[in-house]
Design an enzyme around this catalytic site. Structure first.
Site, mmCIF file in Angstrom:
data_model
loop_
_atom_site.group_PDB
_atom_site.id
_atom_site.type_symbol
_atom_site.label_atom_id
_atom_site.label_comp_id
_atom_site.label_asym_id
_atom_site.label_seq_id
_atom_site.Cartn_x
_atom_site.Cartn_y
_atom_site.Cartn_z
ATOM 1 C CE LYS A 1 -1.760 1.575 4.022
ATOM 2 N NZ LYS A 1 -1.470 2.979 4.335
ATOM 3 C CG ASN A 2 2.238 2.712 3.546
ATOM 4 O OD1 ASN A 2 1.082 3.022 3.260
ATOM 5 N ND2 ASN A 2 2.619 2.465 4.778
ATOM 6 N NE ARG B 1 -1.764 11.669 7.945
ATOM 7 C CZ ARG B 1 -1.374 12.938 7.890
ATOM 8 N NH1 ARG B 1 -2.251 13.884 8.102
ATOM 9 N NH2 ARG B 1 -0.149 13.246 7.571
ATOM 10 C CB CYS C 1 -5.654 9.672 11.450
ATOM 11 S SG CYS C 1 -3.954 9.186 11.681
ATOM 12 N NE ARG D 1 0.262 10.162 10.294
ATOM 13 C CZ ARG D 1 -0.290 9.174 9.575
ATOM 14 N NH1 ARG D 1 -1.402 8.633 9.992
ATOM 15 N NH2 ARG D 1 0.249 8.771 8.458
ATOM 16 C CG ASP E 1 3.253 1.301 9.483
ATOM 17 O OD1 ASP E 1 3.447 1.565 8.284
ATOM 18 O OD2 ASP E 1 2.901 2.154 10.312
ATOM 19 N NE ARG F 1 -7.187 3.984 5.318
ATOM 20 C CZ ARG F 1 -6.413 4.912 5.908
ATOM 21 N NH1 ARG F 1 -6.641 5.257 7.154
ATOM 22 N NH2 ARG F 1 -5.423 5.482 5.252
HETATM 23 C C1 EPZ Z 1 4.128 6.962 6.381
HETATM 24 O O1 EPZ Z 1 3.300 7.935 6.965
HETATM 25 C C2 EPZ Z 1 3.242 5.728 6.232
HETATM 26 N N1 EPZ Z 1 2.115 6.046 5.349
HETATM 27 C C3 EPZ Z 1 2.738 5.303 7.612
HETATM 28 O O2 EPZ Z 1 1.963 4.110 7.444
HETATM 29 C C4 EPZ Z 1 3.950 4.991 8.488
HETATM 30 O O3 EPZ Z 1 3.510 4.628 9.772
HETATM 31 C C5 EPZ Z 1 4.849 6.237 8.576
HETATM 32 O O4 EPZ Z 1 5.233 6.646 7.243
HETATM 33 C C6 EPZ Z 1 6.115 5.991 9.384
HETATM 34 O O5 EPZ Z 1 6.820 4.928 8.809
HETATM 35 C C7 EPZ Z 1 2.328 6.090 4.013
HETATM 36 O O6 EPZ Z 1 3.433 5.885 3.530
HETATM 37 C C8 EPZ Z 1 1.138 6.407 3.165
HETATM 38 P P1 EPZ Z 1 5.902 10.401 8.574
HETATM 39 P P2 EPZ Z 1 3.798 9.473 7.025
HETATM 40 O O7 EPZ Z 1 5.713 11.649 7.802
HETATM 41 O O8 EPZ Z 1 4.681 9.775 5.895
HETATM 42 C C9 EPZ Z 1 6.043 13.610 11.971
HETATM 43 C C10 EPZ Z 1 0.117 2.701 7.745
HETATM 44 O O9 EPZ Z 1 -0.430 2.161 8.721
HETATM 45 N N2 EPZ Z 1 5.888 14.576 10.872
HETATM 46 O O10 EPZ Z 1 7.126 9.591 8.355
HETATM 47 O O11 EPZ Z 1 2.592 10.313 7.242
HETATM 48 C C11 EPZ Z 1 4.747 12.840 12.184
HETATM 49 O O12 EPZ Z 1 3.915 13.545 13.061
HETATM 50 C C12 EPZ Z 1 0.583 4.144 7.817
HETATM 51 O O13 EPZ Z 1 0.317 2.135 6.638
HETATM 52 C C13 EPZ Z 1 5.934 15.938 11.182
HETATM 53 O O14 EPZ Z 1 6.094 16.320 12.338
HETATM 54 O O15 EPZ Z 1 4.659 9.442 8.336
HETATM 55 C C14 EPZ Z 1 5.205 11.550 12.788
HETATM 56 O O16 EPZ Z 1 5.371 11.709 14.176
HETATM 57 C C15 EPZ Z 1 0.327 4.741 9.203
HETATM 58 N N3 EPZ Z 1 5.779 16.840 10.177
HETATM 59 C C16 EPZ Z 1 6.566 11.336 12.146
HETATM 60 O O17 EPZ Z 1 6.971 12.595 11.574
HETATM 61 C C17 EPZ Z 1 5.596 16.453 8.876
HETATM 62 O O18 EPZ Z 1 5.479 17.328 7.992
HETATM 63 C C18 EPZ Z 1 6.548 10.282 11.064
HETATM 64 O O19 EPZ Z 1 5.676 10.745 10.093
HETATM 65 C C19 EPZ Z 1 5.558 15.065 8.593
HETATM 66 C C20 EPZ Z 1 5.710 14.161 9.605
#
Ligand code: EPZ
Length: 418
Positions: free
Chosen positions: A22-23, A93, A117, A122, A305, A397
């Site tokens: 998915k990701n 998202r 969420c 996020r 995850d 999802r």
């Molecule tokens: C990706 O989400 C994945 N989703 C998530 O999978 C996964 O858990 C996550 O990466 C971490 O590996 C997809 O790829 C579609 P991040 P993402 O930006 O990119 C903070 C699942 O279950 N952050 O790496 O949204 C954020 O708050 C999903 O498949 C900021 O502060 O995660 C978090 O604490 C859930 N500012 C951390 O970084 C930003 O602009 C990691 O977020 C962006 C992120």
């Protein structure tokens, strides 16, 4: 609203074929906006999030055609709408990933500001900071991100946190920017590498994906590509834990074991036998499950995850396991549902202390987010008695045909529509 009913206690044995990730699929399908040719995608998983992203792309003016099981083609020649609605972004998202391509191709974007969420706020501040560094003018008004630019220009960008979709958004935007962009402190997830490979196949000039520093030399245009989506490493991890939990023996086919080193090492520490052979993994459970500690970390650390699924295994551990969720601020929601099934888990801040118990008892439980719902399925498979999981739209999802896959391994699991 469907629900899943599981009669636990069966030992899972047999083979399972892993679906596309998915990701990886979400950013790759969105990258079709970067070219006006027709891109072809294979091994695309049949998930609700994929349906959502296809709907989002059509809403922007792309033409999405299903060309076979797990195959589709996307043509963005007439892609002309730069606005995405709250309704679309609220559901998924990852819609924020259209921001980079919209700015790169249409020089403007109006994307609903993604709400939080279940697992956390996020924020997308790092996405916006990066796009602003490329020259985009961004304002947030009435719940929308409104952005425009005359021409994106290469820049040096440092991510305060190695955000996965942040790196993906910026790679896509920078591919068509004027000049060179250097992204620093980047996420190293396999999905980031996969997107970079696809963009390079389309004619982009990206180096360093998978390392903390990614260099993108902007090009004038990108051409369409044909791509097969890589296997889902989180689905693989989920099935390894299913074998470990049920004293089972599962041959997991079509994986990329190198994407799961942290998970495989930890599950071996927890007593599972894991045999890796080319792109297959044989997972064999053992009577005793050993308690082990984890702290979730950006790749290549233990993936957030997989935290909920690992916690279920630790509910049967021979001691006490400390689980620390360091990536998201609210990703321990599944604890209360597991405790309703007889687990002994205490939460303090972002840490959970899991004391192994002899058994879990089936119960009606509520899914809250994608990976939490996977953990409830695992708990139901291992518990004594019947577990009823509600709100399984969360599960749909990110897991393709999950009940069919578990049923083929001998589980007593069925979906009922309510
Ligand atoms: C990706 O989400 C994945 N989703 C998530 O999978 C996964 O858990 C996550 O990466 C971490 O590996 C997809 O790829 C579609 P991040 P993402 O930006 O990119 C903070 C699942 O279950 N952050 O790496 O949204 C954020 O708050 C999903 O498949 C900021 O502060 O995660 C978090 O604490 C859930 N500012 C951390 O970084 C930003 O602009 C990691 O977020 C962006 C992120």
């Amino acid at each position: 609203m469907d629900k899943i009913i599981i009669k636990g206690g069966k030992s899972l044995k047999g083979e399972v074929k892993i679906s596309g990730a998915k990701n990886a699929a979400l950013p790759i399908l969105i990258s079709s906006l970067l070219t006006d040719g027709t891109c072809k995608y294979n091994n695309v998983p049949a998930l609700n999030d994929i349906k959502s992203v296809n709907f989002l792309l059509e809403n922007l003016g792309a033409k999405v055609v299903k060309t076979g099981a797990g195959s589709l083609s996307i043509n963005s020649e007439n892609f002309n709408n730069h606005k995405t609605s709250y309704e679309l972004v609220r559901k998924m998202r990852a819609s924020i990933l259209v921001l980079g391509p919209l700015l790169a191709r249409l020089k403007k974007a109006e994307v609903s500001f993604p709400g939080g969420c279940a697992i956390g706020a996020r924020p997308v501040d790092l996405h916006l900071k990066g796009l602003a560094a490329l020259g985009a003018k961004i304002e947030i008004k009435n719940g929308y991100i409104k952005a425009f630019c005359s021409q994106l220009k290469g820049a040096d960008i440092y991510f305060d946190f190695p955000t996965v979709t942040g790196a993906e958004n910026l790679m896509m935007a920078a591919s068509l920017a004027k000049g060179t962009t250097v992204l620093k402190n980047c996420a190293k997830e396999p999905e980031v590498i996969e997107l970079a490979d696809v963009l390079n196949k389309m004619g982009a000039k990206i180096k360093g994906a998978g390392t903390p520093t990614i260099e993108i030399i902007g090009v004038k245009e990108l051409k369409p590509a044909e791509v097969a989506i890589m296997p889902d490493r989180i689905e693989v991890g989920t099935f390894i834990i299913a074998a470990a939990l049920t004293n089972g023996d599962i041959l997991i086919k079509g994986c990329a074991p190198k994407h799961l080193e942290a998970v495989i090492n930890k599950l071996k520490e927890a007593g599972a036998d894991i045999i890796v052979k080319n792109n297959n993994i044989r997972a064999i459970g053992n009577k005793e499950i050993k308690s082990a500690d984890i702290k979730t970390l950006p790749y290549p650390g233990f993936p957030t995850d997989m935290q909920a699924q690992f916690m279920v295994l630790m509910c049967f551990g021979n001691g006490v396991s400390m689980i620390e969720e360091s990536v998201f601020e609210n990703r321990l929601i599944h604890v209360s549902e597991l405790n309703r099934m007889g687990a002994d888990i205490k939460v303090s801040g972002n840490k959970a202390m899991v004391k192994g118990v002899k058994f879990l008892s089936g119960a009606p439980v509520m899914a809250s987010d994608l990976r939490a719902s996977a953990s409830l399925v695992l708990a139901g498979l291992a518990a004594k008695g019947v577990t009823e999981i509600n709100r399984i739209y969360h599960l749909d999802r990110g897991y393709e045909n999950i009940e069919a896959k578990f049923s083929a391994l001998g589980a007593d699991i069925k979906r009922i529509s309510v």
